[in-house]
Structures are given as structure tokens and as C-alpha cells.
Scaffold this motif. Structure first.
Motif, PDB file in Angstrom:
ATOM      1  N   TRP A 136     -11.633  -6.770  40.610  1.00 22.94           N
ATOM      2  CA  TRP A 136     -11.159  -7.322  39.543  1.00 22.94           C
ATOM      3  C   TRP A 136     -12.085  -8.094  38.903  1.00 22.94           C
ATOM      4  O   TRP A 136     -12.873  -9.036  40.101  1.00 22.94           O
ATOM      5  N   ASP A 137     -12.431  -8.438  37.709  1.00 24.16           N
ATOM      6  CA  ASP A 137     -13.435  -9.240  37.159  1.00 24.16           C
ATOM      7  C   ASP A 137     -13.182 -10.796  37.695  1.00 24.16           C
ATOM      8  O   ASP A 137     -13.920 -11.771  37.680  1.00 24.16           O
ATOM      9  N   ILE A 138     -11.761 -11.019  37.590  1.00 25.65           N
ATOM     10  CA  ILE A 138     -11.357 -12.343  37.721  1.00 25.65           C
ATOM     11  C   ILE A 138     -10.984 -12.784  39.186  1.00 25.65           C
ATOM     12  O   ILE A 138     -10.699 -13.806  39.240  1.00 25.65           O
ATOM     13  N   ALA A 139     -11.248 -11.781  39.972  1.00 24.68           N
ATOM     14  CA  ALA A 139     -11.036 -12.156  41.393  1.00 24.68           C
ATOM     15  C   ALA A 139     -12.129 -12.771  42.183  1.00 24.68           C
ATOM     16  O   ALA A 139     -13.224 -12.318  41.864  1.00 24.68           O
ATOM     17  N   PRO A 140     -11.820 -13.789  42.811  1.00 21.68           N
ATOM     18  CA  PRO A 140     -12.867 -14.485  43.724  1.00 21.68           C
ATOM     19  C   PRO A 140     -13.271 -13.668  44.750  1.00 21.68           C
ATOM     20  O   PRO A 140     -13.054 -12.529  44.851  1.00 21.68           O
ATOM     21  N   HIS A 141     -14.487 -13.897  45.619  1.00 17.23           N
ATOM     22  CA  HIS A 141     -14.850 -13.033  46.475  1.00 17.23           C
ATOM     23  C   HIS A 141     -13.922 -12.883  47.706  1.00 17.23           C
ATOM     24  O   HIS A 141     -12.888 -13.754  47.771  1.00 17.23           O
TER      25      HIS A 141
END
Length: 378
Positions: free
Chosen positions: A74-79
Motif C-alpha cells: 500500500w502507498d500509505i503503509a510505512p516500511h
């Protein structure tokens, strides 16, 4: 003496194996409990009455992993190694261990009577660990106050607590205390009780073992699901016009399906349908334990989708909530699981020692009566 000239060992009927190995209404397809490790592994590719039990929990490992890693794209997910995902990884560890332990227990349990007991002790232990992994995910992602953000010196919420009924605020206060202080410890204690109870059913209460095991695992479900129950009985913590609300709106349907599959799996496990009504017809494929495995995995898959919906809702909040939420730490996630696993391993070791005392002499006697040898083929 059993012949082994490069051919698989013969499968037996229920009259040719020790009573300890016999399953209700399963008449054929048994492996004698003196297989080598190699024989057990090869038996995954031949039709025994455990073959379906193995594959119905081994293949789901890959299906679950595929849907699990979607979150990290997901683009909004952190590493993936961000502390925000510590509970999510603990949930994965719990499910992964459950599926692997279950499949291996069914594949390797014919090595000896003692190994058979140990295999299923480990199976029960990983089920309990899975329930705590779920609880960690519920606590950090479906916690009732997860939608409340800090703004300056004041706490603001999409739920206006000032307009809540007095009884609701009082209930919220009590539940908040439970969630903050007792929820995870309660989940761990209940998990340990489940391991002790299920392991005990292999040495006593044998006649009611399936009922006891099914009912025992109802307790951790009720404890672990309290954040979900609270969310279902109250208003969403997200604004109805927010993208977070849209992301989390599917959570109830996934939870209801999760419960439905658990209920169906319990019915299969207790009723022994369909083999109860046609003994011998479903010995290899289609007996109740295979359907039990399929239904439990479908329940886990819906649970994963439910957790992912809530993770997405949190990540879509504005401003970004990651620095404001009660942050998961290594100690509060991996540390909890490590402590629990250490306790479960100790319990398994104790019951395994007891099993060796009980079934060790029988194992040695069976080895003398049914020696495994290799004769030359002419």
C-alpha cells in the motif's frame, strides 16, 4: 516382518493398528505407528487418512502469506519493519505456526505413539499462541479508542463523548481500564488454560475430548474478540465523511463471516459428519477433520481481511496517527509472544514426559512385535 523393497508401507484397517491411533468412523487408510521420518514425508503424496489433513493446512500457509504481504504494498503503509506493524507480524507468526504445526502433526504422527502425542501437544500450543497473536492485533488496530487522536493540548475524537449517555461513559471507563490493563494478560492466561485442558484430554476425558477441545477454544475467542464486540455495539470512532470510515465499514461483515466459519468448523469437529453416517466411505477424502481444517482457515482468512481493513483505516487518518497512538514496542508484542511461547513449551515438555512414561513401553513392545526390516527383492 514388514517388506520394504522400495515400495511404500502398506496401509491398514482400524483392526490392525493400536487403539490409540483409531479415529471414530474411519475404518481404513491407517499408517502403522512405526514409520521413519522419510516414510512420513513420502506419505504426503499417497492417499492415507491423514493426507487431506496435511494438505488442508499446509497449502493455506501460502494463501495466507499472499494476502498478508499485500499490506506492505500500500502507498500509505510505512516500511514493514516499522513498530506500527509489530502486532501485525506477531499475528502472522501465530497463524503461520498454527498451520505448520497442524499440518506437520498430521504428517509425522505415525513415527511412534509417543511422537503422535507430542505432535498434537505442539498443535494445541500453537493454536493458543495464535489466539494471543490475534489479541495483539485486535488491541492495537481494533482497540475502541484507536480513532482518538491528540490535537495540541486536547484530545479530540470523531465520537463526541460529551453527547454519549451516562451509562455509555461509565461502561466505556470500565472497558477502557480492562483494555489497557487486563486484556493482553487475560488473553495469555486463557491461552495457557487452553493448552493445559487440551493436552489433558489426550490422557483423560477421552470420550468427550472433541467436545471439550471445541468448547475450551471458545473462551479465548470470547476474550480476544472483546474489542470487536465493543466496536460493533458503539458508533464508529471515525467521521462518517472520512476515508477511514469507508475503509473500516467492511469490518463487521468480515467478523460475522469469521464467526460463521468458526461455528461451522465446530459443528464438523463435534458431529463427525459425514463419516458418522457412512463409516468407511470418507476414510481418505471428505471426512470431518478435513472440512474442519478448511473452515478454520476460511475463518482465519476473514479475520485477516478484518484486521487489514482496520489497519488501512488507521493509516488513512489525517493527520497521520502513527506518532500519536499507543505505540507497540518490541517488549509489548514480540516480548509477550516469547514469554507465552516459553510457558507453552514448558507445558508441552511436561505432558510429553508423561506421554513417554505411558506410551514408551507400548512403543517398545510394538517395535518388537512389528519390526521394520528390509528384505531383498528377488
Amino acid at each position: 516382518m514388514l517388506l520394504n523393497c522400495g515400495q511404500p508401507l502398506p496401509l491398514l484397517s482400524h483392526t490392525d493398528v493400536p487403539p490409540r491411533v483409531i479415529e471414530n468412523f474411519i475404518l481404513t487408510g491407517y499408517r502403522f505407528p512405526n514409520y521413519s521420518l522419510r516414510d512420513c514425508l513420502l506419505s504426503a503424496f499417497r492417499p492415507t487418512n491423514e493426507t487431506g489433513n496435511f494438505w488442508t493446512h499446509f497449502l493455506p500457509v501460502f494463501i495466507f502469506s499472499y494476502y498478508f504481504v499485500e499490506v506492505f504494498n500500500w502507498d500509505i503503509a510505512p516500511h514493514g519493519n516499522h513498530p506500527f506493524f509489530y502486532p501485525f507480524w506477531n499475528y502472522y507468526i501465530g497463524v503461520f505456526c498454527l498451520l505448520i504445526a497442524s499440518s506437520m502433526a498430521h504428517l509425522l504422527n505415525s513415527m511412534s505413539l509417543v511422537v503422535r502425542e507430542v505432535c498434537f501437544f505442539v498443535d494445541y500450543g500453537t493454536i493458543s499462541a495464535y489466539t494471543v497473536g490475534s489479541s495483539l492485533a485486535y488491541y492495537y488496530y481494533i482497540h475502541p479508542r484507536v480513532g482518538i487522536l491528540e490535537t495540541g493540548d486536547h484530545n479530540s475524537s470523531y465520537v463526541d463523548l460529551k453527547h454519549e449517555p451516562v451509562w455509555s461513559l461509565h461502561t466505556f471507563s470500565k472497558l477502557s481500564m480492562f483494555f489497557e490493563n487486563l486484556y493482553i494478560p487475560s488473553a495469555c492466561v486463557v491461552a495457557i488454560i487452553c493448552v493445559l485442558s487440551c493436552c489433558s484430554t489426550r490422557q483423560k476425558w477421552r470420550h468427550y475430548r472433541y467436545v471439550i477441545r471445541t468448547l475450551v477454544f471458545l473462551l479465548p475467542f470470547l476474550i480476544s474478540s472483546t474489542p470487536v464486540f465493543y466496536r460493533l455495539l458503539t458508533r464508529s470512532p471515525y467521521s462518517t465523511t472520512s476515508s477511514s470510515f469507508t475503509a473500516s465499514i467492511s469490518m463487521p461483515s468480515f467478523f460475522y463471516r469469521h464467526c460463521l466459519w468458526l461455528l461451522v468448523s465446530a459443528v464438523f469437529n463435534i458431529s463427525k459428519f459425514p463419516e458418522r453416517f457412512a463409516p468407511g466411505r470418507f476414510d481418505i477424502w471428505g471426512h470431518s477433520h478435513q472440512w474442519f481444517h478448511c473452515c478454520t482457515f476460511l475463518s482465519i482468512l476473514d479475520e485477516l481481511h478484518m484486521i487489514k481493513a482496520e489497519v488501512r483505516a488507521i493509516l488513512l487518518q489525517s493527520p497521520a496517527p502513527l506518532s500519536h497512538l499507543p505505540g507497540p514496542t518490541v517488549a509489548s508484542t514480540y516480548g509477550v509472544m516469547l514469554l507465552l511461547q516459553s510457558t507453552i513449551i514448558s507445558i508441552i515438555a511436561w505432558f510429553s514426559w508423561q506421554a513417554n512414561c505411558i506410551y514408551g513401553p507400548q512403543r517398545d513392545q510394538l517395535a518388537q512385535e512389528h519390526p521394520r526390516g528390509h528384505l531383498k527383492c528377488h
